[in-house]
Write an enzyme that holds these catalytic residues in place. Structure first.
Site, PDB file in Angstrom:
ATOM      1  N   ARG A   1       4.153   8.013   0.373  1.00 21.52           N
ATOM      2  CA  ARG A   1       4.824   7.908  -0.933  1.00 21.52           C
ATOM      3  C   ARG A   1       4.235   8.921  -1.908  1.00 21.52           C
ATOM      4  NH1 ARG A   1       3.515   1.743  -1.308  1.00 21.52           N
ATOM      5  NH2 ARG A   1       4.173   1.201   0.798  1.00 21.52           N
TER       6      ARG A   1
ATOM      7  N   ASP B   1      -2.486  10.245   8.129  1.00 18.84           N
ATOM      8  CA  ASP B   1      -3.747   9.577   8.458  1.00 18.84           C
ATOM      9  C   ASP B   1      -4.914  10.413   7.925  1.00 18.84           C
ATOM     10  OD1 ASP B   1      -6.111   8.635   9.756  1.00 18.84           O
ATOM     11  OD2 ASP B   1      -4.814   7.583  11.176  1.00 18.84           O
TER      12      ASP B   1
ATOM     13  N   ASN C   1       2.272 -13.115   7.304  1.00 21.16           N
ATOM     14  CA  ASN C   1       2.682 -11.929   6.564  1.00 21.16           C
ATOM     15  C   ASN C   1       3.860 -11.321   7.317  1.00 21.16           C
ATOM     16  OD1 ASN C   1       2.978  -9.486   5.283  1.00 21.16           O
ATOM     17  ND2 ASN C   1       0.834  -8.856   5.490  1.00 21.16           N
TER      18      ASN C   1
ATOM     19  N   LEU D   1      -7.257   1.880  -1.315  1.00 24.31           N
ATOM     20  CA  LEU D   1      -6.734   3.095  -0.699  1.00 24.31           C
ATOM     21  C   LEU D   1      -6.422   2.843   0.769  1.00 24.31           C
ATOM     22  CD1 LEU D   1      -9.416   5.547  -2.211  1.00 24.31           C
ATOM     23  CD2 LEU D   1      -7.258   4.790  -3.249  1.00 24.31           C
TER      24      LEU D   1
ATOM     25  N   ARG E   1      -7.993  10.415   8.500  1.00 20.91           N
ATOM     26  CA  ARG E   1      -8.931  10.924   9.517  1.00 20.91           C
ATOM     27  C   ARG E   1      -8.470  12.289  10.028  1.00 20.91           C
ATOM     28  NH1 ARG E   1      -8.714   5.164  12.330  1.00 20.91           N
ATOM     29  NH2 ARG E   1      -6.650   5.458  11.464  1.00 20.91           N
TER      30      ARG E   1
ATOM     31  N   HIS F   1      -0.326  -5.175  -4.337  1.00 22.48           N
ATOM     32  CA  HIS F   1      -1.668  -5.293  -3.739  1.00 22.48           C
ATOM     33  C   HIS F   1      -2.541  -6.260  -4.549  1.00 22.48           C
ATOM     34  CE1 HIS F   1      -1.333  -0.887  -2.103  1.00 22.48           C
ATOM     35  NE2 HIS F   1      -0.966  -1.743  -1.156  1.00 22.48           N
TER      36      HIS F   1
ATOM     37  N   ARG G   1       2.444 -14.527   2.503  1.00 21.61           N
ATOM     38  CA  ARG G   1       2.357 -13.399   1.589  1.00 21.61           C
ATOM     39  C   ARG G   1       3.775 -13.064   1.153  1.00 21.61           C
ATOM     40  NH1 ARG G   1       2.099  -7.129   2.796  1.00 21.61           N
ATOM     41  NH2 ARG G   1       1.686  -6.430   0.694  1.00 21.61           N
TER      42      ARG G   1
ATOM     43  N   GLU H   1      -7.314  -9.676   2.378  1.00 19.12           N
ATOM     44  CA  GLU H   1      -6.167 -10.306   1.712  1.00 19.12           C
ATOM     45  C   GLU H   1      -5.836 -11.663   2.326  1.00 19.12           C
ATOM     46  OE1 GLU H   1      -4.383  -6.274   2.154  1.00 19.12           O
ATOM     47  OE2 GLU H   1      -3.125  -6.929   0.504  1.00 19.12           O
TER      48      GLU H   1
ATOM     49  N   LYS I   1       2.594 -10.754  11.031  1.00 21.88           N
ATOM     50  CA  LYS I   1       1.140 -10.816  11.232  1.00 21.88           C
ATOM     51  C   LYS I   1       0.681 -12.221  10.883  1.00 21.88           C
ATOM     52  CE  LYS I   1       0.430  -6.068   9.773  1.00 21.88           C
ATOM     53  NZ  LYS I   1       0.209  -5.370   8.534  1.00 21.88           N
TER      54      LYS I   1
HETATM   55  P1  ADP Z   1      -2.348  -0.540   5.297  1.00 17.31           P
HETATM   56  O1  ADP Z   1      -1.920  -0.111   3.944  1.00 17.31           O
HETATM   57  O2  ADP Z   1      -1.374  -0.187   6.377  1.00 17.31           O
HETATM   58  O3  ADP Z   1      -2.892  -1.952   5.373  1.00 17.31           O
HETATM   59  P2  ADP Z   1      -5.088   0.272   5.827  1.00 17.31           P
HETATM   60  O4  ADP Z   1      -5.788  -0.320   4.668  1.00 17.31           O
HETATM   61  O5  ADP Z   1      -5.358  -0.273   7.171  1.00 17.31           O
HETATM   62  O6  ADP Z   1      -3.541   0.431   5.578  1.00 17.31           O
HETATM   63  O7  ADP Z   1      -5.441   1.840   5.830  1.00 17.31           O
HETATM   64  C1  ADP Z   1      -4.882   2.686   6.783  1.00 17.31           C
HETATM   65  C2  ADP Z   1      -5.346   4.095   6.543  1.00 17.31           C
HETATM   66  O8  ADP Z   1      -6.783   4.148   6.476  1.00 17.31           O
HETATM   67  C3  ADP Z   1      -5.012   5.047   7.689  1.00 17.31           C
HETATM   68  O9  ADP Z   1      -3.738   5.608   7.526  1.00 17.31           O
HETATM   69  C4  ADP Z   1      -6.078   6.103   7.585  1.00 17.31           C
HETATM   70  O10 ADP Z   1      -5.604   7.122   6.763  1.00 17.31           O
HETATM   71  C5  ADP Z   1      -7.218   5.423   6.876  1.00 17.31           C
HETATM   72  N1  ADP Z   1      -8.417   5.286   7.708  1.00 17.31           N
HETATM   73  C6  ADP Z   1      -8.707   4.332   8.594  1.00 17.31           C
HETATM   74  N2  ADP Z   1      -9.909   4.561   9.181  1.00 17.31           N
HETATM   75  C7  ADP Z   1     -10.396   5.696   8.629  1.00 17.31           C
HETATM   76  C8  ADP Z   1     -11.577   6.474   8.799  1.00 17.31           C
HETATM   77  N3  ADP Z   1     -12.539   6.119   9.657  1.00 17.31           N
HETATM   78  N4  ADP Z   1     -11.715   7.577   8.039  1.00 17.31           N
HETATM   79  C9  ADP Z   1     -10.758   7.940   7.168  1.00 17.31           C
HETATM   80  N5  ADP Z   1      -9.631   7.266   6.964  1.00 17.31           N
HETATM   81  C10 ADP Z   1      -9.439   6.161   7.680  1.00 17.31           C
END
Ligand code: ADP
Length: 402
Positions: free
Chosen positions: A243, A284, A11, A211, A286, A182, A93, A386, A18
């Site tokens: 976005r 993020d 990827n 998400l 979290r 996606h 990918r 994926e 990756k």
């Molecule tokens: P990407 O689109 O970069 O592949 P991911 O599917 O890894 O993204 O999702 C990343 C997002 O998931 C982070 O920005 C964060 O907002 C969210 N995330 C990850 N762990 C947690 C958690 N324990 N609680 C809430 N949100 C989380």
């Protein structure tokens, strides 16, 4: 024809690479890793062999060629080199397949030229994907290389869902239509949801909510995608990390004419400085939930806005499908943020949708149902994979080609 059972999934991003080596006999990962900050002064390769400690290499990787060669050396050090007879193919990918590529495709010079022709509709992604393909082909010209497209699963959308209501001839000339992204994740999760329910995907209608940092929803009827929230680019649809998601196109004219922003500045604003980040300074989930819990108004508004748009899509896709059997939450936020799942489904009992607070609070890496027994619609958390989906599609294609 190779007797190998392993697929190397690559990827390639604009400054990253990756990779996962996947053994199709049992789905195990003999090795995985990533190269970050390619072309920058502080490059980093993190290689994780199965069952072993991760190895970090800090050095400059001038380009993707250097990065892939370094990855090949790490793999060789574990006895998993690219010249291994175990390797059946390399799966790439590729973000945009346009209207031509609606299935995984063995890469030839002609296919590569066509992926290059799609750069105008995917300027941020396809160039990096192409570089990844070129360096991998140079390293192993004899090995089948397969492109798996993020857009492919959505190619089944009916024309009335794929069209924007703009001048038809102009749209066709510039290939302006809704492609969706996606796709490998939506496809994998829709099938994994059917497996979780013990049902045949053919009879099942599922809303998949991917998400992550980028976010998209899809409506899948009997295993076939009939609608998805991203469009010509991955900007349309849900509120995302950085976005905006859906926005009145008039905002662009307004920011240009009245705000004095250039088209490039608006592009940067909507793709990289909007969404959750634009609303509260954090992308993020979290951190946003922590801040909202502590009484931060901006974070609370960002959370509510995110959830509001999610609920609108659940309702819209319910109407598109007519009957919904399952809703599947996936990717970083979908798999981990119980409060998002709870808020997005609250008060929808009339639609047969409910979430059991206790089941929703369980933390696990496994696919699981979080709706109560009585609910007509099964709500589930279904971890996406994926890379495995890419490897499976690639392996199936290589074997079919015997
Ligand atoms: P990407 O689109 O970069 O592949 P991911 O599917 O890894 O993204 O999702 C990343 C997002 O998931 C982070 O920005 C964060 O907002 C969210 N995330 C990850 N762990 C947690 C958690 N324990 N609680 C809430 N949100 C989380």
């Amino acid at each position: 024809m190779s007797e190998g059972t392993r697929i190397l999934v690559l990827n390639a991003g604009s400054s990253s690479l990756k990779y996962q080596l996947i053994d199709m006999l049992d789905g195990s990962r003999p090795a995985s890793g990533l190269v970050e900050r390619i072309g920058e002064a502080n490059g980093r390769l993190l290689h994780t062999p199965r069952g072993g400690a991760a190895r970090e290499t800090l050095q400059v990787f001038p380009d993707h060629d250097a990065a892939l060669k370094a990855v090949a050396e790490e793999l060789a050090a574990d006895g998993l080199g690219l010249d291994s007879p175990e390797l059946a193919a390399i799966g790439h990918r590729v973000v945009h397949g346009g209207q031509r590529f609606t299935a995984p495709t063995v890469i030839t010079d002609e296919v590569l030229a066509e992926i290059r022709r799609l750069i105008p509709v995917a300027p941020l992604h396809n160039p990096a994907n192409i570089t990844g393909i070129e360096v991998a082909r140079a390293l192993r010209p004899d090995l089948p290389q397969v492109a798996v497209f993020d857009t492919a699963f959505h190619a089944s959308m009916p024309e009335h869902a794929a069209r924007y209501a703009i001048d038809k001839a102009l749209a066709d000339e510039h290939r302006v239509r809704r492609y969706g992204f996606h796709g490998t994740s939506h496809q994998y999760v829709a099938r994994a949801t059917a497996r979780l329910l013990g049902k045949d995907p053919v009879g099942l209608n599922v809303i998949v909510l991917h998400l992550g940092n980028g976010a998209s929803a899809s409506a899948v009827a009997g295993g076939v995608c009939v609608e998805t929230s991203m469009g010509l680019t991955p900007l349309e649809g849900l509120v995302m990390g950085t976005r905006s998601g859906d926005i009145d196109a008039g905002v662009v004219f307004h920011l240009h004419r009245v705000g004095g922003l250039s088209v490039d500045e608006i592009d940067d604003l909507l793709n990289r400085r909007s969404g959750l980040l634009g609303l509260c300074g954090d992308n993020d989930m979290r951190e946003i939930m922590r801040r909202a819990e502590a009484g931060d108004e901006d974070a609370a508004l960002a959370f509510r806005t995110y959830v509001h748009h999610l609920r609108k899509y659940i309702g819209a896709y319910y109407a598109v499908l007519g009957r919904v059997d399952a809703i599947a939450f996936t990717a970083g936020v979908g798999e981990n943020a119980a409060p998002v799942r709870e808020a997005a489904t609250a008060g929808l009992e009339e639609l047969g949708i409910a979430v059991d607070p206790e089941l929703n609070s369980i933390r696990s890496g496994e696919a699981r149902v979080i709706s109560p027994r009585y609910a007509r619609v099964t709500v589930a958390v279904v971890p996406t994979d994926e890379e495995l989906e890419i490897a499976q599609q690639c392996f199936a294609l290589v074997h079919q080609a015997v």
